[in-house]
Design an enzyme around this catalytic site. Structure first.
Site, PDB file in Angstrom:
ATOM      1  N   TYR A  92      78.691  -9.702  10.183  1.00  0.00           N
ATOM      2  CA  TYR A  92      77.480  -9.829   9.362  1.00  0.00           C
ATOM      3  C   TYR A  92      76.637 -11.017   9.811  1.00  0.00           C
ATOM      4  O   TYR A  92      77.153 -12.128   9.966  1.00  0.00           O
ATOM      5  CB  TYR A  92      77.903  -9.997   7.905  1.00  0.00           C
ATOM      6  CG  TYR A  92      76.844  -9.667   6.877  1.00  0.00           C
ATOM      7  CD1 TYR A  92      75.764  -8.839   7.171  1.00  0.00           C
ATOM      8  CD2 TYR A  92      76.934 -10.174   5.587  1.00  0.00           C
ATOM      9  CE1 TYR A  92      74.814  -8.525   6.211  1.00  0.00           C
ATOM     10  CE2 TYR A  92      75.995  -9.864   4.618  1.00  0.00           C
ATOM     11  CZ  TYR A  92      74.936  -9.038   4.936  1.00  0.00           C
ATOM     12  OH  TYR A  92      73.998  -8.733   3.978  1.00  0.00           O
ATOM     13  N   SER A 183      85.145  -7.059  10.392  1.00  0.00           N
ATOM     14  CA  SER A 183      84.329  -7.440   9.246  1.00  0.00           C
ATOM     15  C   SER A 183      83.167  -6.451   9.105  1.00  0.00           C
ATOM     16  O   SER A 183      83.402  -5.253   8.961  1.00  0.00           O
ATOM     17  CB  SER A 183      83.872  -8.889   9.379  1.00  0.00           C
ATOM     18  OG  SER A 183      83.393  -9.384   8.149  1.00  0.00           O
ATOM     19  N   GLN A 184      81.897  -6.906   9.176  1.00  0.00           N
ATOM     20  CA  GLN A 184      80.818  -5.924   9.177  1.00  0.00           C
ATOM     21  C   GLN A 184      81.027  -4.935  10.316  1.00  0.00           C
ATOM     22  O   GLN A 184      80.832  -3.729  10.153  1.00  0.00           O
ATOM     23  CB  GLN A 184      79.456  -6.589   9.338  1.00  0.00           C
ATOM     24  CG  GLN A 184      78.311  -5.575   9.459  1.00  0.00           C
ATOM     25  CD  GLN A 184      76.969  -6.202   9.759  1.00  0.00           C
ATOM     26  OE1 GLN A 184      76.111  -6.251   8.891  1.00  0.00           O
ATOM     27  NE2 GLN A 184      76.788  -6.678  10.979  1.00  0.00           N
ATOM     28  N   ASP A 273      93.141 -12.000   2.684  1.00  0.00           N
ATOM     29  CA  ASP A 273      91.703 -11.963   2.905  1.00  0.00           C
ATOM     30  C   ASP A 273      90.965 -12.047   1.573  1.00  0.00           C
ATOM     31  O   ASP A 273      91.058 -11.142   0.745  1.00  0.00           O
ATOM     32  CB  ASP A 273      91.330 -10.661   3.624  1.00  0.00           C
ATOM     33  CG  ASP A 273      89.933 -10.673   4.220  1.00  0.00           C
ATOM     34  OD1 ASP A 273      89.083 -11.435   3.721  1.00  0.00           O
ATOM     35  OD2 ASP A 273      89.694  -9.917   5.181  1.00  0.00           O
ATOM     36  N   HIS A 302      90.651 -13.647   6.507  1.00  0.00           N
ATOM     37  CA  HIS A 302      89.506 -13.162   7.272  1.00  0.00           C
ATOM     38  C   HIS A 302      89.372 -14.041   8.515  1.00  0.00           C
ATOM     39  O   HIS A 302      88.489 -14.916   8.596  1.00  0.00           O
ATOM     40  CB  HIS A 302      88.258 -13.232   6.397  1.00  0.00           C
ATOM     41  CG  HIS A 302      87.226 -12.208   6.729  1.00  0.00           C
ATOM     42  ND1 HIS A 302      87.342 -10.881   6.402  1.00  0.00           N
ATOM     43  CD2 HIS A 302      86.030 -12.324   7.372  1.00  0.00           C
ATOM     44  CE1 HIS A 302      86.280 -10.226   6.813  1.00  0.00           C
ATOM     45  NE2 HIS A 302      85.469 -11.081   7.415  1.00  0.00           N
TER      46      HIS A 302
END
Length: 319
Positions: A92, A183-184, A273, A302
């Site tokens: 992101y 992630s994203q 996470d 994360h």
């Protein structure tokens, strides 16, 4: 085992809590029809970055809404005939990164492509044009407009469109394409393989953009999900529209796209996470119907999942 979410047996049974819009499938069929009608106007511009065993290009194409989307394309020169391709998606607010990030796959005889998400940290265009807030966040971009204006709808379509473009390149074997990201990038990996089901292998890790309501209920609307809290504070401070808002977000909830995936999945998750909580990731993983395998890291959040990138390369070598 340390735990910040559900016990493991519950994670394997969890099916998500964000509402799914009744017209979800029609919504995405309409979106794909719009994408297929776009004249992509693909442009390849040789880069000044040179290496002995690959050619490097800036790739541009026109996505839905007329935005010009940028990607980096690295093509190996030491292989004959059509070869596999790997498409990468970034985290992101990030971007395509350096050319050298793609060279490991090029050295193996694979083309490697990384896309800049529109409006984030790279060169892709964000054409805007929605009503309401555009502040600080792509999850909420378009939330006050028609569902077709949700920005992540357009970004998901960009991933599928790019993959289809790459599959048409003469040097790429369209039956041997994989997608990866964290992630994203992990959420986009799942969305891409759902909307372009010819993808044969995908390796997401700790995917973002899954089960928004669960993130809210866990009081973890911070970091990457901070914009959800900001939206409520500024536009619905008494949560009069809470059900409506989460239902609208359901159109871009990756957990409801993944049952379209046909490729084989290797997914990594850290059970500590707090950015993309494990239950949100399991909400998506549990709905995948194709062949799949989960790599679990009990003590990791994360962050880099040790060895997962190595497992990903070995997985993609089977394309």
């Amino acid at each position: 085992m340390p735990i910040i979410d559900m016990p493991m047996n519950e994670l394997h049974q969890y099916n998500g809590s964000n509402p799914r819009p009744e017209d979800f499938d029609a919504y995405w069929e309409r979106a794909l029809a719009e994408m297929r009608a776009v004249d992509a106007q693909v442009e390849l511009i040789p880069s000044s970055f040179k290496v002995p065993y690959a050619e490097c290009y800036d790739l541009y194409f026109t996505g839905v809404g007329g935005a010009r989307i940028h990607a980096k394309y690295v093509k190996p020169t030491h292989v004959q005939g059509p070869h596999p391709a790997i498409i990468q998606f970034h985290g992101y607010t990030g971007n395509t990164g350096s050319w050298t990030d793609k060279l490991s796959y090029a050295s193996l005889g694979y083309s490697c492509i990384t896309m800049d998400c529109r409006g984030q940290g790279g060169l892709s265009e964000d054409v805007g044009g929605v009503k309401g807030t555009t502040m600080n966040g792509h999850i909420i971009r378009g939330l006050d407009d028609h569902p077709d204006q949700l920005l992540f709808r357009q970004i998901y379509l960009d991933t599928a469109q790019l993959t289809g473009i790459v599959m048409e390149f003469a040097e790429v074997d369209a039956t041997r394409v994989g997608v990866i990201g964290g992630s994203q990038g992990g959420g986009l990996t799942l969305a891409c393989a759902a909307l372009e089901p010819r993808v044969q292998r995908l390796a997401p890790y700790f995917p973002f953009l899954c089960d928004f309501k669960r993130v809210w209920d866990m009081d973890l609307t911070k970091d990457a999900y901070q914009e959800l809290r900001t939206y409520f504070r500024n536009y619905d401070p008494q949560h009069v529209r809470e059900e409506e808002i989460f239902k609208k977000l359901g159109y871009i909830d990756v957990q409801y796209l993944v049952d379209r995936i046909q490729g084989e999945v290797l997914m990594g998750v850290g059970l500590m996470d707090t950015v993309c909580p494990p239950s949100t990731q399991f909400a998506a993983y549990n709905k995948i119907r194709s062949q799949k395998n989960l790599e679990i890291y009990p003590d990791f959040g994360h962050e880099e999942l040790p060895g997962f990138s190595d497992k990903t390369v070995q997985f993609m070598l089977q394309l």
